[in-house]
Design a protein around this motif. Sequence first.
Motif, PDB file in Angstrom:
ATOM      1  N   ALA A 220      29.714 151.292  70.274  1.00  0.00           N
ATOM      2  CA  ALA A 220      29.761 150.370  69.139  1.00  0.00           C
ATOM      3  C   ALA A 220      31.125 149.713  68.966  1.00  0.00           C
ATOM      4  CB  ALA A 220      29.372 151.102  67.855  1.00  0.00           C
ATOM      5  N   GLU A 221      32.179 150.313  69.522  1.00  0.00           N
ATOM      6  CA  GLU A 221      33.530 149.760  69.382  1.00  0.00           C
ATOM      7  C   GLU A 221      33.840 148.697  70.433  1.00  0.00           C
ATOM      8  OE1 GLU A 221      36.255 150.931  67.289  1.00  0.00           O
ATOM      9  OE2 GLU A 221      34.636 151.823  66.101  1.00  0.00           O
ATOM     10  N   LEU A 222      33.099 148.697  71.515  1.00  0.00           N
ATOM     11  CA  LEU A 222      33.529 147.921  72.674  1.00  0.00           C
ATOM     12  C   LEU A 222      33.359 146.415  72.504  1.00  0.00           C
ATOM     13  CD1 LEU A 222      32.257 150.277  75.492  1.00  0.00           C
ATOM     14  CD2 LEU A 222      34.634 149.720  74.938  1.00  0.00           C
ATOM     15  N   ALA A 223      32.329 145.974  71.798  1.00  0.00           N
ATOM     16  CA  ALA A 223      32.169 144.533  71.588  1.00  0.00           C
ATOM     17  C   ALA A 223      33.358 143.975  70.809  1.00  0.00           C
ATOM     18  CB  ALA A 223      30.859 144.251  70.859  1.00  0.00           C
ATOM     19  N   TYR A 224      33.812 144.722  69.805  1.00  0.00           N
ATOM     20  CA  TYR A 224      34.982 144.285  69.031  1.00  0.00           C
ATOM     21  C   TYR A 224      36.201 144.142  69.944  1.00  0.00           C
ATOM     22  CZ  TYR A 224      39.076 144.622  66.031  1.00  0.00           C
ATOM     23  OH  TYR A 224      40.294 144.399  65.447  1.00  0.00           O
ATOM     24  N   GLN A 230      39.626 138.858  74.214  1.00  0.00           N
ATOM     25  CA  GLN A 230      39.071 137.770  75.030  1.00  0.00           C
ATOM     26  C   GLN A 230      38.828 138.230  76.468  1.00  0.00           C
ATOM     27  OE1 GLN A 230      42.007 134.599  74.280  1.00  0.00           O
ATOM     28  NE2 GLN A 230      40.538 133.681  72.863  1.00  0.00           N
ATOM     29  N   ALA A 231      38.303 139.428  76.594  1.00  0.00           N
ATOM     30  CA  ALA A 231      38.002 139.986  77.911  1.00  0.00           C
ATOM     31  C   ALA A 231      36.857 139.226  78.556  1.00  0.00           C
ATOM     32  CB  ALA A 231      37.645 141.459  77.790  1.00  0.00           C
ATOM     33  N   ARG A 232      36.883 139.176  79.885  1.00  0.00           N
ATOM     34  CA  ARG A 232      35.815 138.516  80.624  1.00  0.00           C
ATOM     35  C   ARG A 232      34.678 139.462  80.963  1.00  0.00           C
ATOM     36  NH1 ARG A 232      36.939 134.273  83.830  1.00  0.00           N
ATOM     37  NH2 ARG A 232      34.687 134.329  84.222  1.00  0.00           N
ATOM     38  N   ALA A 233      34.943 140.788  80.896  1.00  0.00           N
ATOM     39  CA  ALA A 233      33.885 141.734  81.239  1.00  0.00           C
ATOM     40  C   ALA A 233      34.251 143.121  80.744  1.00  0.00           C
ATOM     41  CB  ALA A 233      33.653 141.774  82.748  1.00  0.00           C
ATOM     42  N   LEU A 234      33.230 143.943  80.582  1.00  0.00           N
ATOM     43  CA  LEU A 234      33.391 145.360  80.274  1.00  0.00           C
ATOM     44  C   LEU A 234      32.987 146.162  81.511  1.00  0.00           C
ATOM     45  CD1 LEU A 234      31.677 145.373  76.782  1.00  0.00           C
ATOM     46  CD2 LEU A 234      34.082 145.871  77.163  1.00  0.00           C
ATOM     47  N   VAL A 235      33.786 147.165  81.870  1.00  0.00           N
ATOM     48  CA  VAL A 235      33.466 148.029  83.001  1.00  0.00           C
ATOM     49  C   VAL A 235      33.430 149.464  82.494  1.00  0.00           C
ATOM     50  CG1 VAL A 235      34.071 148.751  85.334  1.00  0.00           C
ATOM     51  CG2 VAL A 235      34.641 146.431  84.561  1.00  0.00           C
ATOM     52  N   LEU A 236      32.265 150.079  82.535  1.00  0.00           N
ATOM     53  CA  LEU A 236      32.066 151.424  82.010  1.00  0.00           C
ATOM     54  C   LEU A 236      31.849 152.398  83.156  1.00  0.00           C
ATOM     55  CD1 LEU A 236      29.680 150.504  79.059  1.00  0.00           C
ATOM     56  CD2 LEU A 236      32.181 150.546  79.103  1.00  0.00           C
ATOM     57  N   SER A 237      32.336 153.625  82.979  1.00  0.00           N
ATOM     58  CA  SER A 237      32.280 154.628  84.032  1.00  0.00           C
ATOM     59  C   SER A 237      31.535 155.861  83.544  1.00  0.00           C
ATOM     60  CB  SER A 237      33.711 155.013  84.445  1.00  0.00           C
ATOM     61  OG  SER A 237      33.717 156.080  85.360  1.00  0.00           O
ATOM     62  N   GLY A 238      30.783 156.470  84.459  1.00  0.00           N
ATOM     63  CA  GLY A 238      30.084 157.697  84.087  1.00  0.00           C
ATOM     64  C   GLY A 238      29.628 158.468  85.307  1.00  0.00           C
ATOM     65  N   THR A 239      29.563 159.775  85.166  1.00  0.00           N
ATOM     66  CA  THR A 239      29.045 160.638  86.223  1.00  0.00           C
ATOM     67  C   THR A 239      27.577 160.925  85.950  1.00  0.00           C
ATOM     68  OG1 THR A 239      29.642 162.676  85.067  1.00  0.00           O
ATOM     69  CG2 THR A 239      31.331 161.683  86.470  1.00  0.00           C
ATOM     70  N   HIS A 240      27.001 161.856  86.713  1.00  0.00           N
ATOM     71  CA  HIS A 240      25.592 162.209  86.544  1.00  0.00           C
ATOM     72  C   HIS A 240      25.335 162.963  85.243  1.00  0.00           C
ATOM     73  CE1 HIS A 240      27.482 165.716  88.453  1.00  0.00           C
ATOM     74  NE2 HIS A 240      26.597 166.433  87.799  1.00  0.00           N
ATOM     75  N   THR A 241      26.399 163.338  84.519  1.00  0.00           N
ATOM     76  CA  THR A 241      26.216 164.100  83.284  1.00  0.00           C
ATOM     77  C   THR A 241      25.936 163.218  82.067  1.00  0.00           C
ATOM     78  OG1 THR A 241      28.601 164.105  82.824  1.00  0.00           O
ATOM     79  CG2 THR A 241      27.734 165.925  84.135  1.00  0.00           C
ATOM     80  N   VAL A 242      26.042 161.903  82.213  1.00  0.00           N
ATOM     81  CA  VAL A 242      25.811 161.005  81.075  1.00  0.00           C
ATOM     82  C   VAL A 242      24.369 161.134  80.606  1.00  0.00           C
ATOM     83  CG1 VAL A 242      25.700 158.593  80.350  1.00  0.00           C
ATOM     84  CG2 VAL A 242      27.607 159.377  81.764  1.00  0.00           C
ATOM     85  N   ALA A 243      24.188 161.315  79.307  1.00  0.00           N
ATOM     86  CA  ALA A 243      22.851 161.503  78.740  1.00  0.00           C
ATOM     87  C   ALA A 243      22.035 160.213  78.853  1.00  0.00           C
ATOM     88  CB  ALA A 243      22.957 161.928  77.279  1.00  0.00           C
ATOM     89  N   PRO A 244      20.752 160.305  79.185  1.00  0.00           N
ATOM     90  CA  PRO A 244      19.925 159.108  79.326  1.00  0.00           C
ATOM     91  C   PRO A 244      19.852 158.245  78.068  1.00  0.00           C
ATOM     92  CG  PRO A 244      18.836 160.982  80.337  1.00  0.00           C
ATOM     93  CD  PRO A 244      20.029 161.524  79.611  1.00  0.00           C
ATOM     94  N   ALA A 252      21.972 148.521  75.549  1.00  0.00           N
ATOM     95  CA  ALA A 252      21.375 147.191  75.403  1.00  0.00           C
ATOM     96  C   ALA A 252      21.970 146.452  74.209  1.00  0.00           C
ATOM     97  CB  ALA A 252      19.855 147.320  75.257  1.00  0.00           C
ATOM     98  N   GLN A 253      22.223 147.168  73.116  1.00  0.00           N
ATOM     99  CA  GLN A 253      22.846 146.555  71.949  1.00  0.00           C
ATOM    100  C   GLN A 253      24.270 146.084  72.260  1.00  0.00           C
ATOM    101  OE1 GLN A 253      22.488 149.595  68.938  1.00  0.00           O
ATOM    102  NE2 GLN A 253      20.242 149.549  68.999  1.00  0.00           N
ATOM    103  N   LEU A 254      25.002 146.871  73.045  1.00  0.00           N
ATOM    104  CA  LEU A 254      26.351 146.462  73.430  1.00  0.00           C
ATOM    105  C   LEU A 254      26.307 145.202  74.285  1.00  0.00           C
ATOM    106  CD1 LEU A 254      29.397 146.778  73.864  1.00  0.00           C
ATOM    107  CD2 LEU A 254      28.862 148.347  75.750  1.00  0.00           C
ATOM    108  N   VAL A 255      25.400 145.148  75.261  1.00  0.00           N
ATOM    109  CA  VAL A 255      25.297 143.972  76.118  1.00  0.00           C
ATOM    110  C   VAL A 255      25.039 142.719  75.289  1.00  0.00           C
ATOM    111  CG1 VAL A 255      23.936 142.880  77.947  1.00  0.00           C
ATOM    112  CG2 VAL A 255      24.551 145.296  78.133  1.00  0.00           C
TER     113      VAL A 255
END
Length: 302
Positions: A220-224, A230-244, A252-255
């Motif tokens: 919820a913080e990332l869009a702000y 004035q970023a051109r893109a967001l790059v998020l990182s995660g391993t296999h432990t990220v909850a579905p 989807a709301q962030l996008v």
Amino acid sequence: MTSSRSPADAVFPIRTVCALTGVNPVTLRAWERRYRLVEPQRTASGRRMYTQADIDTLQRALALVQRGVAIGRVRDALGGAAPARAASRSSTPWAQQRARMLAAIERFDEFALDQVYDELLALHPIERVTRDALLPLLIELGQRWRARVGGVAEEHFLSVYLRNKLGARFHHRGGAADGPRLIVACLPGEHHEVGAFVFALAAHEHGYRVVLLGADMPLAELAYVAHRTQARALVLSGTHTVAPDVTGPPLAQLVAAAKVPVFVGGPVAVHQRDRLVAAAAVPLGTDIEAALARIGASLRSG
């Protein structure tokens, strides 16, 4: 329903591999047949199934092709033949270095760990050291902690060591980048920052201006932040432990709110690829050079 198969041993159908790498099925089969870049497993019905190592190899191959290397020379540039699955993992130079690091970790010996780490950095770029030594080591520690007394402490010891090393390197990075600004952060619940740190360093070397937010970042913080910088893109990182549930409606709301491309890298981009695509995010896979090439192409065409 759960599987006893570990993430490192998981296999993926050709549809997933082509979506992650951008290589179409006809080209992929030609690369297998003519150049033996990868050798997929086969199911009883003859379906091709690919490992994470196969995906990484294809992403590195594609990055080389995009830099002008002829496809016929890619196999040599990647270090020769695709590794035989029957070969002993302990016989490879990288496995030997990981064994040295593991021995130092089991003794909680930072000096010995430093020796191996510094030797590797003297011979290889940090992206390769991370890909072939550090990340496999973190995965191994993460898989064995349940069955080993001290396993949690060992994993924490290595994670803190790498956070300090890579954080200092990022803080003291040389030169002023003047390219597009990227926001780099770990997905909610993700505390393994190594991949994000290494990506941020590599992005800086490619001329991007990077805002690094680190572990366990609320979506919820990332869009702000994207709008504020004035970023051109967001790059998020995660391993296999990220909850579905993280890669579902919240992503989807962030996008929708960010109004800039949202890329997702790391093992989660492979294991939850369909959920990422459904949320309109772009899965990058695990190869940093290939990820940067894909981000660059997207921003140039956008």
